[in-house]
Design a protein around this motif. Sequence first.
Motif, PDB file in Angstrom:
ATOM      1  N   LYS A 297     -28.904  -0.149  31.905  1.00 39.67           N
ATOM      2  CA  LYS A 297     -28.219   0.945  31.218  1.00 39.67           C
ATOM      3  C   LYS A 297     -28.175   0.718  29.718  1.00 39.67           C
ATOM      4  O   LYS A 297     -28.367   1.647  28.926  1.00 39.67           O
ATOM      5  N   ILE A 298     -27.940  -0.510  29.301  1.00 43.43           N
ATOM      6  CA  ILE A 298     -27.859  -0.773  27.860  1.00 43.43           C
ATOM      7  C   ILE A 298     -29.249  -0.712  27.232  1.00 43.43           C
ATOM      8  O   ILE A 298     -29.415  -0.317  26.068  1.00 43.43           O
ATOM      9  N   GLU A 300     -31.573   1.365  28.221  1.00 44.10           N
ATOM     10  CA  GLU A 300     -31.835   2.790  28.054  1.00 44.10           C
ATOM     11  C   GLU A 300     -31.162   3.323  26.791  1.00 44.10           C
ATOM     12  O   GLU A 300     -31.748   4.110  26.042  1.00 44.10           O
ATOM     13  N   SER A 301     -29.926   2.866  26.554  1.00 49.26           N
ATOM     14  CA  SER A 301     -29.203   3.310  25.353  1.00 49.26           C
ATOM     15  C   SER A 301     -29.862   2.765  24.084  1.00 49.26           C
ATOM     16  O   SER A 301     -29.929   3.462  23.069  1.00 49.26           O
ATOM     17  N   CYS A 302     -30.341   1.536  24.147  1.00 50.07           N
ATOM     18  CA  CYS A 302     -31.028   0.955  22.981  1.00 50.07           C
ATOM     19  C   CYS A 302     -32.337   1.686  22.706  1.00 50.07           C
ATOM     20  O   CYS A 302     -32.701   1.927  21.539  1.00 50.07           O
ATOM     21  N   LYS A 304     -32.988   4.808  23.407  1.00 47.91           N
ATOM     22  CA  LYS A 304     -32.652   6.093  22.801  1.00 47.91           C
ATOM     23  C   LYS A 304     -32.233   5.915  21.353  1.00 47.91           C
ATOM     24  O   LYS A 304     -32.576   6.730  20.486  1.00 47.91           O
ATOM     25  N   ALA A 337     -26.641   9.022  19.539  1.00 46.66           N
ATOM     26  CA  ALA A 337     -27.176   7.836  20.211  1.00 46.66           C
ATOM     27  C   ALA A 337     -26.337   6.607  19.900  1.00 46.66           C
ATOM     28  O   ALA A 337     -26.112   5.755  20.771  1.00 46.66           O
ATOM     29  N   ARG A 340     -23.146   6.757  21.965  1.00 45.18           N
ATOM     30  CA  ARG A 340     -23.421   6.438  23.361  1.00 45.18           C
ATOM     31  C   ARG A 340     -23.616   4.937  23.549  1.00 45.18           C
ATOM     32  O   ARG A 340     -23.140   4.353  24.530  1.00 45.18           O
ATOM     33  N   LEU A 341     -24.295   4.295  22.624  1.00 50.02           N
ATOM     34  CA  LEU A 341     -24.520   2.854  22.719  1.00 50.02           C
ATOM     35  C   LEU A 341     -23.200   2.098  22.604  1.00 50.02           C
ATOM     36  O   LEU A 341     -22.969   1.115  23.319  1.00 50.02           O
ATOM     37  N   VAL A 344     -21.462   2.407  26.005  1.00 53.56           N
ATOM     38  CA  VAL A 344     -22.058   1.552  27.027  1.00 53.56           C
ATOM     39  C   VAL A 344     -21.682   0.095  26.805  1.00 53.56           C
ATOM     40  O   VAL A 344     -21.381  -0.643  27.767  1.00 53.56           O
ATOM     41  N   SER A 367     -27.995  -4.912  20.207  1.00 50.10           N
ATOM     42  CA  SER A 367     -27.380  -3.590  20.340  1.00 50.10           C
ATOM     43  C   SER A 367     -26.408  -3.332  19.205  1.00 50.10           C
ATOM     44  O   SER A 367     -26.351  -2.222  18.644  1.00 50.10           O
ATOM     45  N   ARG A 415     -35.744  12.181  24.888  1.00 51.57           N
ATOM     46  CA  ARG A 415     -34.538  11.508  25.366  1.00 51.57           C
ATOM     47  C   ARG A 415     -34.740  10.895  26.744  1.00 51.57           C
ATOM     48  O   ARG A 415     -34.251   9.824  27.049  1.00 51.57           O
TER      49      ARG A 415
END
Length: 426
Positions: A297-298, A300-302, A304, A337, A340-341, A344, A367, A415
């Motif tokens: 999950k992290i 994916e956020s990174c 993005k 983004a 969101r990061l 997370v 991150s 995205r």
Amino acid sequence: MNMGIAIREKIKMIKKTGEDDPRRITHSLKVGVSITLVSLLYYFRPLYEGFGQAGMWAILTVVVVFEFTAGGTLSKSINRGFATLMAGALGVGAEYLAELTGKDGEPIVLGFLVFFLKKYDYGVMIFILTFALVAVSGCRIDQILQLAHQRLSTILIGGATCIVISVFLCPVWAGQDLHNLIAGNIEKLASFLEGYGEEFFTIPGDEESGRCCTEKEEKPFLHIYESVLHSKPTEESLTNFAWWEPCHGRFRFRHPWDLYLKIGTLARECAYLIQTINASADSISQTKMRGANFLVKIQESCLKMCTESSLALRELSTSIKSMTIPSPVGINGCKEAGERLRTVMGETSLLPENVDLKDIMQLLVVSSVLIDIGDCIEKISIAVNELSMKAHFEKPESKLEDKAKRFTLFRVFHRGSSVKPSVDVC
């Protein structure tokens, strides 16, 4: 044999220089034309009778003051002209002052005055040179005023020749080079973040992403930002020269050149943060393979965050290049983004049981730095918007608005996938 090899190597070097920047070849021709014109003071008899041996100073002036950019030539020519005028006047005054001390004291006074001056910059250096020449020559030359007049006249002729040719014959504007340099540096940061995200934060099982990782064995994007770290001297030099240049193209009188330095400083700040995450590239690559839910999950956020940051920087770079007001679409996506990061990273409940913090610490650090990069990009956006207002950037035309729409569609599409569309949005 050695002579032939040396000639061939010289020809290859000239050819490479012409291919890298054809303006260098044009510059050498401009210098040759300038030297040819001022040489008439020495070779054309009527002019030689008027200036005599002092005609050589015009040739030396061309050699010294003719710079690659028009602003550099203007700066040096004006500084040299004023320094020669002031130093010549003071040199004559110093000579008459020394005469009051008599023949024995005159050399001592002149030597003290010459020694007292110190070298600071180009203008002061020319001031010292002219002052010393006029003052010291007064001991042996009776017509000191004629010497000062000839030196000043020939330097003004040489400087004027350089200015006219530099400004009106295939000019190279320092302001345009500075403008392109800042936009190019921002583009380099965008290219790094795009490549970094695709290389180290790709989702496992994505065939296209896996192909991207295997094809980039040398990973040239990992070093593209390094030139930004060392661009400060060039930016300061170009800014100083651009200040001297007249209005040209879309650069008006009193163009805010100082804002380019501000944007350049922020770009270097972002580049230093990028250097931090680049040093952790190998550790991130190893952590990615462990595959815990939190890590996925992290990552994916990174990914993005890298993608949105890259798009925002490209939008700002395009805005500077085209001198149009930047769209808020890119920077808003970067802010979203980043939020969101942050969210997370705060979800500690997703951490696997009995996890070794050493395994994920490097990823968390990267991150955090990515969030700082997003904040830095926001500062760059504010500075670019300030530049767009003070430099009177234009509003995007219908064609550019269409590109902005395509840019938005590309961002929405990007995205959910790391696949790079073939649409050129920039």
